[in-house]
Design a protein around this motif. Sequence first.
Motif, PDB file in Angstrom:
ATOM      1  N   ASP A  66       0.819  -1.213   0.000  1.00  0.00           N
ATOM      2  CA  ASP A  66       0.000   0.000   0.000  1.00  0.00           C
ATOM      3  C   ASP A  66       0.853   1.264   0.000  1.00  0.00           C
ATOM      4  O   ASP A  66       0.497   2.264  -0.617  1.00  0.00           O
ATOM      5  CB  ASP A  66      -0.947   0.011   1.200  1.00  0.00           C
ATOM      6  CG  ASP A  66      -2.070  -1.005   1.093  1.00  0.00           C
ATOM      7  OD1 ASP A  66      -2.152  -1.700   0.055  1.00  0.00           O
ATOM      8  OD2 ASP A  66      -2.856  -1.112   2.056  1.00  0.00           O
ATOM      9  N   THR A  67       1.990   1.206   0.689  1.00  0.00           N
ATOM     10  CA  THR A  67       2.893   2.365   0.704  1.00  0.00           C
ATOM     11  C   THR A  67       3.386   2.668  -0.702  1.00  0.00           C
ATOM     12  O   THR A  67       3.404   3.831  -1.120  1.00  0.00           O
ATOM     13  CB  THR A  67       4.079   2.124   1.660  1.00  0.00           C
ATOM     14  OG1 THR A  67       3.575   1.962   2.989  1.00  0.00           O
ATOM     15  CG2 THR A  67       5.059   3.286   1.625  1.00  0.00           C
ATOM     16  N   PHE A  68       3.742   1.639  -1.457  1.00  0.00           N
ATOM     17  CA  PHE A  68       4.244   1.892  -2.809  1.00  0.00           C
ATOM     18  C   PHE A  68       3.155   2.330  -3.777  1.00  0.00           C
ATOM     19  O   PHE A  68       3.423   3.131  -4.677  1.00  0.00           O
ATOM     20  CB  PHE A  68       5.051   0.703  -3.330  1.00  0.00           C
ATOM     21  CG  PHE A  68       6.471   0.799  -2.880  1.00  0.00           C
ATOM     22  CD1 PHE A  68       7.378   1.571  -3.564  1.00  0.00           C
ATOM     23  CD2 PHE A  68       6.875   0.170  -1.719  1.00  0.00           C
ATOM     24  CE1 PHE A  68       8.671   1.720  -3.123  1.00  0.00           C
ATOM     25  CE2 PHE A  68       8.175   0.299  -1.254  1.00  0.00           C
ATOM     26  CZ  PHE A  68       9.073   1.078  -1.965  1.00  0.00           C
ATOM     27  N   VAL A  69       1.953   1.870  -3.583  1.00  0.00           N
ATOM     28  CA  VAL A  69       0.849   2.371  -4.411  1.00  0.00           C
ATOM     29  C   VAL A  69       0.655   3.861  -4.134  1.00  0.00           C
ATOM     30  O   VAL A  69       0.542   4.666  -5.064  1.00  0.00           O
ATOM     31  CB  VAL A  69      -0.454   1.578  -4.147  1.00  0.00           C
ATOM     32  CG1 VAL A  69      -1.645   2.268  -4.792  1.00  0.00           C
ATOM     33  CG2 VAL A  69      -0.316   0.156  -4.665  1.00  0.00           C
ATOM     34  N   ARG A  73       1.281   7.194  -6.577  1.00  0.00           N
ATOM     35  CA  ARG A  73       0.254   8.212  -6.809  1.00  0.00           C
ATOM     36  C   ARG A  73       0.669   9.596  -6.307  1.00  0.00           C
ATOM     37  O   ARG A  73       0.237  10.605  -6.860  1.00  0.00           O
ATOM     38  CB  ARG A  73      -1.048   7.811  -6.115  1.00  0.00           C
ATOM     39  CG  ARG A  73      -1.720   6.632  -6.750  1.00  0.00           C
ATOM     40  CD  ARG A  73      -2.995   6.290  -6.026  1.00  0.00           C
ATOM     41  NE  ARG A  73      -3.656   5.155  -6.648  1.00  0.00           N
ATOM     42  CZ  ARG A  73      -4.515   4.373  -6.030  1.00  0.00           C
ATOM     43  NH1 ARG A  73      -4.830   4.596  -4.772  1.00  0.00           N
ATOM     44  NH2 ARG A  73      -5.064   3.367  -6.667  1.00  0.00           N
ATOM     45  N   SER A  74       1.485   9.632  -5.270  1.00  0.00           N
ATOM     46  CA  SER A  74       1.877  10.901  -4.648  1.00  0.00           C
ATOM     47  C   SER A  74       3.176  11.468  -5.198  1.00  0.00           C
ATOM     48  O   SER A  74       3.568  12.574  -4.818  1.00  0.00           O
ATOM     49  CB  SER A  74       2.047  10.707  -3.136  1.00  0.00           C
ATOM     50  OG  SER A  74       0.873  10.222  -2.561  1.00  0.00           O
ATOM     51  N   ALA A  75       3.850  10.740  -6.048  1.00  0.00           N
ATOM     52  CA  ALA A  75       5.166  11.167  -6.546  1.00  0.00           C
ATOM     53  C   ALA A  75       5.182  12.601  -7.078  1.00  0.00           C
ATOM     54  O   ALA A  75       6.122  13.346  -6.798  1.00  0.00           O
ATOM     55  CB  ALA A  75       5.676  10.189  -7.603  1.00  0.00           C
ATOM     56  N   PRO A  76       4.150  13.053  -7.811  1.00  0.00           N
ATOM     57  CA  PRO A  76       4.198  14.434  -8.307  1.00  0.00           C
ATOM     58  C   PRO A  76       4.182  15.495  -7.196  1.00  0.00           C
ATOM     59  O   PRO A  76       4.595  16.627  -7.416  1.00  0.00           O
ATOM     60  CB  PRO A  76       2.926  14.552  -9.165  1.00  0.00           C
ATOM     61  CG  PRO A  76       2.597  13.147  -9.555  1.00  0.00           C
ATOM     62  CD  PRO A  76       3.024  12.308  -8.380  1.00  0.00           C
ATOM     63  N   GLY A  81      12.779  20.103  -1.476  1.00  0.00           N
ATOM     64  CA  GLY A  81      13.112  21.196  -0.567  1.00  0.00           C
ATOM     65  C   GLY A  81      12.515  21.017   0.822  1.00  0.00           C
ATOM     66  O   GLY A  81      12.940  21.663   1.781  1.00  0.00           O
ATOM     67  N   ARG A  82      11.535  20.129   0.933  1.00  0.00           N
ATOM     68  CA  ARG A  82      10.869  19.921   2.218  1.00  0.00           C
ATOM     69  C   ARG A  82      11.368  18.695   2.967  1.00  0.00           C
ATOM     70  O   ARG A  82      11.084  18.526   4.142  1.00  0.00           O
ATOM     71  CB  ARG A  82       9.363  19.793   2.003  1.00  0.00           C
ATOM     72  CG  ARG A  82       8.756  21.093   1.500  1.00  0.00           C
ATOM     73  CD  ARG A  82       7.271  21.036   1.413  1.00  0.00           C
ATOM     74  NE  ARG A  82       6.715  20.873   2.753  1.00  0.00           N
ATOM     75  CZ  ARG A  82       5.507  20.387   2.995  1.00  0.00           C
ATOM     76  NH1 ARG A  82       4.732  20.032   2.006  1.00  0.00           N
ATOM     77  NH2 ARG A  82       5.072  20.268   4.223  1.00  0.00           N
ATOM     78  N   GLY A  83      12.098  17.824   2.280  1.00  0.00           N
ATOM     79  CA  GLY A  83      12.603  16.623   2.939  1.00  0.00           C
ATOM     80  C   GLY A  83      13.084  15.603   1.935  1.00  0.00           C
ATOM     81  O   GLY A  83      13.015  15.817   0.725  1.00  0.00           O
ATOM     82  N   THR A  87      12.060  10.210   4.000  1.00  0.00           N
ATOM     83  CA  THR A  87      11.083  10.793   4.922  1.00  0.00           C
ATOM     84  C   THR A  87       9.697  10.771   4.303  1.00  0.00           C
ATOM     85  O   THR A  87       8.718  10.388   4.954  1.00  0.00           O
ATOM     86  CB  THR A  87      11.492  12.229   5.288  1.00  0.00           C
ATOM     87  OG1 THR A  87      12.774  12.190   5.919  1.00  0.00           O
ATOM     88  CG2 THR A  87      10.480  12.872   6.215  1.00  0.00           C
ATOM     89  N   PHE A  88       9.590  11.181   3.050  1.00  0.00           N
ATOM     90  CA  PHE A  88       8.315  11.194   2.327  1.00  0.00           C
ATOM     91  C   PHE A  88       7.696   9.799   2.322  1.00  0.00           C
ATOM     92  O   PHE A  88       6.506   9.615   2.611  1.00  0.00           O
ATOM     93  CB  PHE A  88       8.576  11.684   0.899  1.00  0.00           C
ATOM     94  CG  PHE A  88       7.363  11.925   0.054  1.00  0.00           C
ATOM     95  CD1 PHE A  88       6.483  12.960   0.333  1.00  0.00           C
ATOM     96  CD2 PHE A  88       7.112  11.130  -1.053  1.00  0.00           C
ATOM     97  CE1 PHE A  88       5.375  13.197  -0.475  1.00  0.00           C
ATOM     98  CE2 PHE A  88       6.013  11.360  -1.870  1.00  0.00           C
ATOM     99  CZ  PHE A  88       5.138  12.398  -1.566  1.00  0.00           C
TER     100      PHE A  88
END
Length: 107
Positions: A66-69, A73-76, A81-83, A87-88
């Motif tokens: 689920d983390t990789f899915v 989806r969240s890659a964009p 600059g934030r981390g 961490t992401f």
Amino acid sequence: MRRLARDGAPERAAPQDEDARLLAAVAAGDDGEALVDLYRRYETPLYRLGLRLLKDEGMAEELVQDTFVRLWRSAPRFDPGRGSVRTFTFVIAYSVASDLRRRRCRT
């Protein structure tokens, strides 16, 4: 231009720089090798986190998947600059663990 180390060999990118490059490739639509490389780097630490938080092997495996899915989806939305990518990824994993615990409590 490629940078060279003192011995004349090409310098290797720092792991966090390489991770950011891979996640940028995923964000650009490369869900092949870049995502596989990230998976290979993070599957074991994510599985261990899942075991620690969820205390169940099957749930830990589900956490990794689920983390990789969600990472795909969240890659964009990733902002170097934030981390870091690490961490992401682990912030996503903690969210997945929370969702899995809630789901387990409902059943």
